[in-house]
Scaffold this motif. Structure first.
Motif, short mmCIF file in Angstrom:
data_model
loop_
_atom_site.label_atom_id
_atom_site.label_comp_id
_atom_site.label_asym_id
_atom_site.label_seq_id
_atom_site.Cartn_x
_atom_site.Cartn_y
_atom_site.Cartn_z
N GLU A 1 0.83 -1.20 0.00
CA GLU A 1 0.00 0.00 0.00
C GLU A 1 0.87 1.26 0.00
O GLU A 1 0.50 2.28 -0.61
N PHE A 2 2.02 1.22 0.64
CA PHE A 2 2.91 2.38 0.66
C PHE A 2 3.49 2.63 -0.73
O PHE A 2 3.55 3.77 -1.21
N LEU A 3 3.92 1.57 -1.39
CA LEU A 3 4.55 1.71 -2.70
C LEU A 3 3.54 1.99 -3.81
O LEU A 3 3.81 2.74 -4.74
N ARG A 4 2.34 1.36 -3.70
CA ARG A 4 1.30 1.54 -4.72
C ARG A 4 -0.03 1.79 -4.02
O ARG A 4 -0.82 0.86 -3.81
N PRO A 5 -0.26 3.05 -3.63
CA PRO A 5 -1.48 3.37 -2.88
C PRO A 5 -2.74 2.91 -3.60
O PRO A 5 -2.88 3.08 -4.81
N GLY A 6 -3.66 2.31 -2.85
CA GLY A 6 -4.93 1.87 -3.40
C GLY A 6 -4.96 0.41 -3.81
O GLY A 6 -6.02 -0.14 -4.09
N THR A 7 -3.78 -0.25 -3.85
CA THR A 7 -3.77 -1.63 -4.33
C THR A 7 -4.26 -2.62 -3.29
O THR A 7 -4.70 -3.72 -3.63
N THR A 8 -4.20 -2.26 -2.01
CA THR A 8 -4.72 -3.18 -0.99
C THR A 8 -6.23 -3.03 -0.85
O THR A 8 -6.89 -3.92 -0.33
N SER A 9 -6.76 -1.91 -1.30
CA SER A 9 -8.20 -1.72 -1.39
C SER A 9 -8.45 -1.09 -2.75
O SER A 9 -8.56 0.13 -2.87
N PRO A 10 -8.48 -1.92 -3.80
CA PRO A 10 -8.52 -1.38 -5.17
C PRO A 10 -9.76 -0.54 -5.41
O PRO A 10 -10.81 -0.72 -4.79
N ARG A 11 -9.61 0.38 -6.34
CA ARG A 11 -10.77 1.12 -6.81
C ARG A 11 -11.59 0.22 -7.72
O ARG A 11 -11.06 -0.70 -8.34
N LEU A 12 -12.89 0.50 -7.83
CA LEU A 12 -13.79 -0.41 -8.51
C LEU A 12 -13.39 -0.67 -9.96
O LEU A 12 -13.30 -1.81 -10.39
N HIS A 13 -13.12 0.41 -10.73
CA HIS A 13 -12.82 0.17 -12.14
C HIS A 13 -11.50 -0.55 -12.31
O HIS A 13 -11.32 -1.35 -13.24
N GLN A 14 -10.54 -0.33 -11.38
CA GLN A 14 -9.27 -1.06 -11.44
C GLN A 14 -9.50 -2.55 -11.17
O GLN A 14 -8.94 -3.41 -11.86
N TRP A 15 -10.31 -2.82 -10.16
CA TRP A 15 -10.57 -4.22 -9.84
C TRP A 15 -11.39 -4.89 -10.93
O TRP A 15 -11.19 -6.08 -11.22
N PHE A 16 -12.31 -4.16 -11.52
CA PHE A 16 -13.13 -4.72 -12.60
C PHE A 16 -12.23 -5.20 -13.73
O PHE A 16 -12.44 -6.27 -14.31
N LYS A 17 -11.19 -4.39 -14.05
CA LYS A 17 -10.25 -4.80 -15.10
C LYS A 17 -9.48 -6.04 -14.67
O LYS A 17 -9.21 -6.94 -15.49
N THR A 18 -9.12 -6.13 -13.39
CA THR A 18 -8.45 -7.33 -12.88
C THR A 18 -9.35 -8.55 -13.06
O THR A 18 -8.89 -9.64 -13.44
N TYR A 19 -10.63 -8.36 -12.80
CA TYR A 19 -11.61 -9.45 -12.97
C TYR A 19 -11.71 -9.86 -14.44
O TYR A 19 -11.74 -11.05 -14.77
N LEU A 20 -11.71 -8.88 -15.35
CA LEU A 20 -11.77 -9.18 -16.77
C LEU A 20 -10.52 -9.94 -17.23
O LEU A 20 -10.61 -10.87 -18.04
N ASP A 21 -9.36 -9.52 -16.71
CA ASP A 21 -8.12 -10.23 -17.04
C ASP A 21 -8.19 -11.68 -16.57
O ASP A 21 -7.71 -12.60 -17.26
N TYR A 22 -8.78 -11.89 -15.40
CA TYR A 22 -8.94 -13.25 -14.88
C TYR A 22 -9.84 -14.07 -15.80
O TYR A 22 -9.53 -15.23 -16.11
N LEU A 23 -10.94 -13.48 -16.28
CA LEU A 23 -11.85 -14.19 -17.17
C LEU A 23 -11.17 -14.53 -18.49
O LEU A 23 -11.43 -15.58 -19.09
#
Length: 439
Positions: free
Chosen positions: A108-130
């Protein structure tokens, strides 16, 4: 005797061993320990001259504004780590995040927001998983994936700053659902309620994936389940349309092939791609029973449900003409020829919203449901024939009571009253479900 209480968090700054005597500016590393677990060293973003560094005192030696500024920055970085740990603990206590660890605080210190992702960022992560599931049994159909990407675009338009996953509320879901249906600037209708429900369900799926990955423990959108809109009108070919279809012929090889595939789909309920698979090697999918032959095949479309289809005599006639099927036009050519066939067979009508009917390969598949129902098969059986996941799909999307359906039922009941329990015999009255038309 009092035991010394272990510190929950330790933020130490250090130089690389081979840089301790350098006079050039060098980066200070952070060694973070939380509850006895230590993360690998990482850069603090602070640069100092090693000869000025006091490792034991954890500060820069000397005086002057630059030294004061460096020491203030050290205190600020340490405070950032304490605050990150506090936030992660608070979220974990609410069931909205993983248990805080040294690695998570570092992340979280190095990449703020990654431990609690923003919705559109996480949605893209979900799409990559699919995307990684493409071609597997768990993969989604191309149409579904396209709609998921469209849902992602809608989320970015509705919430440009993008809320954190942990900040989502039921109210957010309600506002998004309303926004999908009506354009906020023009007030014009953007889509029907059922379409908005589908896009909202895709967002819900993305959040469920965050639960699977341990970022959340509950889905706030589960509390908002909007009611379904009015049932969509589903149309299919009636008995007279199929009777007219069976009379058609052509000297054009491609048009004749289209007619052949059209009839096969009507009398099996197979999608075009599955109809091709079956026709090319019918012996692989046919099973003989004491009461006739049935076609057993898994649908290509996810979730690849199993279809078990009674082989009608019309299918036998078709395979007698082409034992492995004729040439198969591409889907675009199929639908282009179906536009020509549509007025010839009298398949004319309008949907509830005033649009003209379109004869497509999807309509051919839907036509099989009423055919089997008119032959006397139950809804449960027809659901299995068509490979539906639920009988509800058969009832809501493939079956509607029409005047021709009622005529067949009246005929059936009348004959049973006259003949008692004598089984119905085929009657050549122009009904393609009961007579044997020639191809």
């Amino acid at each position: 005797m009092h035991t010394r209480r272990k510190r929950e968090i330790s933020v130490l700054f250090r130089l690389r061993y081979d840089q301790k005597n350098d006079t050039c500016l060098r980066p200070l590393k952070i060694r973070l320990t939380i509850n006895g677990e230590t993360a690998s060293d990482y850069c603090s973003g602070i640069y100092i001259r090693p000869t000025q560094w006091d490792q034991k005192a954890q500060k820069v030696k000397g005086s002057g504004p630059l030294v004061t500024q460096a020491n203030e920055k050290l205190a600020e970085v340490a405070a950032q780590h304490y605050e990150i740990l506090r936030r992660l603990k608070e979220r974990n206590h609410k069931g909205q995040g993983k248990r805080p660890t040294a690695q998570l605080v570092k992340q979280e210190f190095l990449r703020p927001g990654t431990t609690s992702p923003r919705l559109h960022q996480w949605f893209k992560t979900y799409l990559d998983y699919l995307d990684t599931l493409d071609g597997t049994e768990d993969g989604r159909s191309e149409k579904t994936v396209h709609r998921l990407y469209k849902a992602w675009e809608y989320v970015k338009q509705f919430d440009p700053s993008s809320s954190f996953l942990t900040d989502l509320t039921t109210g957010w879901g309600k506002r998004f659902h309303a926004w999908l249906q009506t354009h906020p600037d023009t007030g014009k209708r953007r889509m029907q309620k059922d379409s908005a429900n589908k896009y909202l369900s895709h967002v819900r799926d993305a959040i469920n994936h965050a639960i699977d990955e341990g970022y959340l423990t509950s889905n706030v959108l589960d509390k908002f389940r909007p009611k379904r809109g009015k049932n969509k009108e589903v149309y299919f070919m009636e008995a007279n349309h199929i009777a007219n279809l069976m009379k058609l012929s052509s000297d054009d090889p491609q048009f004749s092939a289209v007619l052949w595939w059209t009839r096969l789909m009507c009398f099996t309920g197979l999608d075009y791609v599955d109809a091709i698979r079956y026709a090319r090697q019918p012996e692989l999918y046919e099973y003989h029973t004491p009461y006739g032959v049935k076609i057993i095949i898994n649908r290509t479309k996810p979730p690849r449900n199993l279809c078990e289809i009674p082989k009608l005599y019309q299918v036998n006639d078709l395979l007698a003409q082409h034992p492995t099927g004729p040439v198969d036009p591409n889907l675009a050519d199929m639908n282009r020829h179906l536009k020509v066939i549509q007025p010839i067979i009298g398949f004319i009508g309008k949907t509830q919203d005033g649009r003209d009917w379109k004869l497509t390969t999807k309509i051919l598949r839907k036509t099989a449901g009423p055919i089997f129902l008119r032959l006397g098969y139950s809804k449960d059986a027809v659901s299995k024939f068509l490979g539906h996941s639920s009988v509800r799909t058969t009832e809501e999307h493939y079956v509607k009571i029409t005047s021709s359906f009622i005529d067949v039922e009246m005929e059936r009941v009348a004959r049973q009253q006259w003949l008692g329990n004598v089984p119905l015999r085929p009657i050549p009255v122009g009904n393609p479900y009961l007579s044997t038309p020639s191809l």
